[in-house]
Design an enzyme around this catalytic site. Sequence first.
Site, PDB file in Angstrom:
ATOM      1  N   GLY A 125      55.656  47.821  36.438  1.00  2.64           N
ATOM      2  CA  GLY A 125      55.911  47.896  35.878  1.00  2.64           C
ATOM      3  C   GLY A 125      57.299  49.203  36.281  1.00  2.64           C
ATOM      4  CG  ASP A 173      64.743  47.897  36.267  1.00  2.00           C
ATOM      5  OD1 ASP A 173      64.974  49.050  36.365  1.00  2.00           O
ATOM      6  OD2 ASP A 173      63.845  46.505  35.760  1.00  2.00           O
TER       7      ASP A 173
END
Length: 386
Positions: A125, A173
């Site tokens: 993650g 991200d």
Amino acid sequence: MENKVKKVFSEIFDHPAQGTYFAPGRVNLIGEHTDYNGGYVFPVAITLGTYAAVRKREDRLVRLYSENFPEKGIIEFTLGDLTYKEIDDWANYPKGMLFFLKEAGFSINSGLDIAFYGNIPNSAGLSSSASIELLMGVILQDLFELSITTLDLVKLGQKTENQFIGVNSGIMDQFAVGMGQSDHALLLDTNTLDYEVVPAEFGEYVIAIMNTNKSRKLADSKYNERRKECEQALQYLQKELSIQSLGELENKDLVANAALIEDEILFKRAKHAVTENERTKKAKIALEKGNLVEFGELLNASHASLQIDYEVTGKELDTLVFAAQQHPAVLGARMTGAGFGGCAIALVKKTFWQDFVKDVSQTYLDNIGYATDIYQASIDDGARKL
């Protein structure tokens, strides 16, 4: 790592590489599941990431190899066939970037040999997929002299995730991986893409990354489910309020209009999105003031909200986070990323690092039955040529 990826390249492709590139992973300090709700996020790029060694070809063949998935061998396709194929597995991420750059009209007229090697743990993650996307972006930008900004590469990375891979993720991200700055965090308004660069100075404390080592198979489906729940909560609120996202609300506004949301679960999801957004703005101020105690308390409050209102933590993350929170060397801890496995972070006093690792590792092993991995994270620059 750079030498390792060059060596892998020459062994696999039987000729030397032309250039090497790096894209970091990312850790979000606070602001979880706010990015697709039009709120603030507060990520940093980290020194763990993905390396690539590359050489242009004379033909239109693209050959990709990852030392992280050697069993997949060399994955091949041509510039004329950039369609998503399940069999191509991890290679769909760089392929999606190629597809969208060509679709946008950029001239990419020859094939490539690329070897990848990452030291981001699989399924942690920490955004290995965004790392590969932005890595491919800077490779193509450099080798084909594309006049495209890093921010536009970031947007294409998100497009690859959403439209090519099919994960309905926000832009955080890719933004952190592309725009990261050493020793700084990025306070990003995901609604407008306005951002502030904030010095991330932790003094005698360091960031610990604690990996549950639990497979995150659930994460994508649950992620899309949470996103849908937030959209439904927003629709209820829009009956009376002229807002475009939950990120526009303050908690007092949400509480005042709670009766509009007819489902208790949907209210809890909205509550997390709104309160987490407020915590993120407070965390930025705390960091600017050097108030690390308050910053740590906000991390703890963030985890509680993710556990109780958003329900994305699970036994493994909770065990790690609670073990860290109870340690005398820790100011605060929380899960980071999508949840359901992956990683947590903690702010740990440097001089007690070994004790912290030993104690938290033991608690996790006793309760979960397998080991955690704990790393010290340093904050790095974004994707680049080496």
